[in-house]
Design a protein around this motif. Structure first.
Motif: not given
Length: 183
Positions: A114-120
Motif C-alpha cells: 500500500l503506497g503513494g507517490q507525492f511531488g511536483s
C-alpha cells in the motif's frame, strides 16, 4: 527495440514497445505506475523505458534513492524524443517525487503493498507547478526463485501523476528479472 536499465523486465512492456502504431506513444504512462517496492536505504533504483514505433520513438527515465525502508526520493524524466516526432509531451509530465510504500508478506511467495507517490511537476501549457499525487494497492506473487512476478492491484491519482484520462485504474502485469540487483 526496447532498452531496459533496470533489474526487472515486463513482457507486457515488450508487446507495447514493439507496436508499430503511433498510438503506442500515448500508452507509455501505463508503465509509469509505481511497482510498490522501495529502493533499500542508500541504494539507487533506475529504470529506462523506451517506446519504439514506426517513425517515432521516445524514452522515460526514473531514478530513485532509498532513504528509509519505506521511502525513496527521485525524479521521472518522461517523453524524451529519441527519433522522429515523438509524442506531444505526453500523458504524464516529468516530476520530482517521493514514493512511500508499506509492504507485508503474509507468505514467502506473496507481497502486499500500500503506497503513494507525492511531488511536483511543471504544467507545460499553464506554465505553473502541479501537485503529483498517486496511491496504489498491489499484490505481487513471486516464483520459487523470485525472478518471475505476477502483479495485480489498483491505483488512483492526479492528472500530473497519471496523465490525461481516467484518474484510477487496475494493474495486471508480469515482471521477469533479467539482471539481479546491480545498483
Amino acid at each position: 527495440g526496447t532498452a531496459v536499465w533496470h533489474p526487472r523486465f515486463s513482457p507486457l512492456f515488450l508487446v507495447a514497445a514493439l507496436s508499430v502504431s503511433r498510438a503506442a506513444l500515448g500508452q507509455q504512462s501505463l508503465f509509469n505506475v509505481p511497482g510498490g517496492e522501495i529502493a533499500r536505504p542508500g541504494h539507487l533504483f533506475a529504470q529506462l523505458q523506451v517506446t519504439a514505433a514506426r517513425g517515432a520513438g521516445e524514452g522515460s527515465l526514473t531514478v530513485d534513492l532509498g532513504v528509509t525502508p519505506f521511502l525513496e526520493v527521485g525524479c521521472n524524466v518522461n517523453h524524451v524524443t529519441l527519433y522522429g516526432r515523438g509524442s506531444d509531451g505526453g500523458p504524464a509530465p516529468s516530476a520530482l517525487t517521493g514514493n512511500a510504500s508499506f509492504v507485508v508478506s503474509p507468505a514467502r511467495w506473496l507481497r502486499l503493498s500500500l503506497g503513494g507517490q507525492f511531488g511536483s511537476s511543471w504544467h507545460r501549457v499553464r506554465a505553473q507547478p502541479e501537485l503529483v499525487l498517486e496511491g496504489w494497492f498491489l499484490a505481487r506473487a513471486l516464483s520459487f526463485d523470485d525472478r518471475l512476478r505476477v502483479v495485480v492491484g489498483a491505483y488512483a491519482g492526479t492528472e500530473a501523476a497519471l496523465g490525461v484520462g481516467d484518474p484510477a485504474g487496475a494493474v495486471l502485469g508480469a515482471e521477469f528479472e533479467v539482471v539481479h540487483h546491480r545498483l
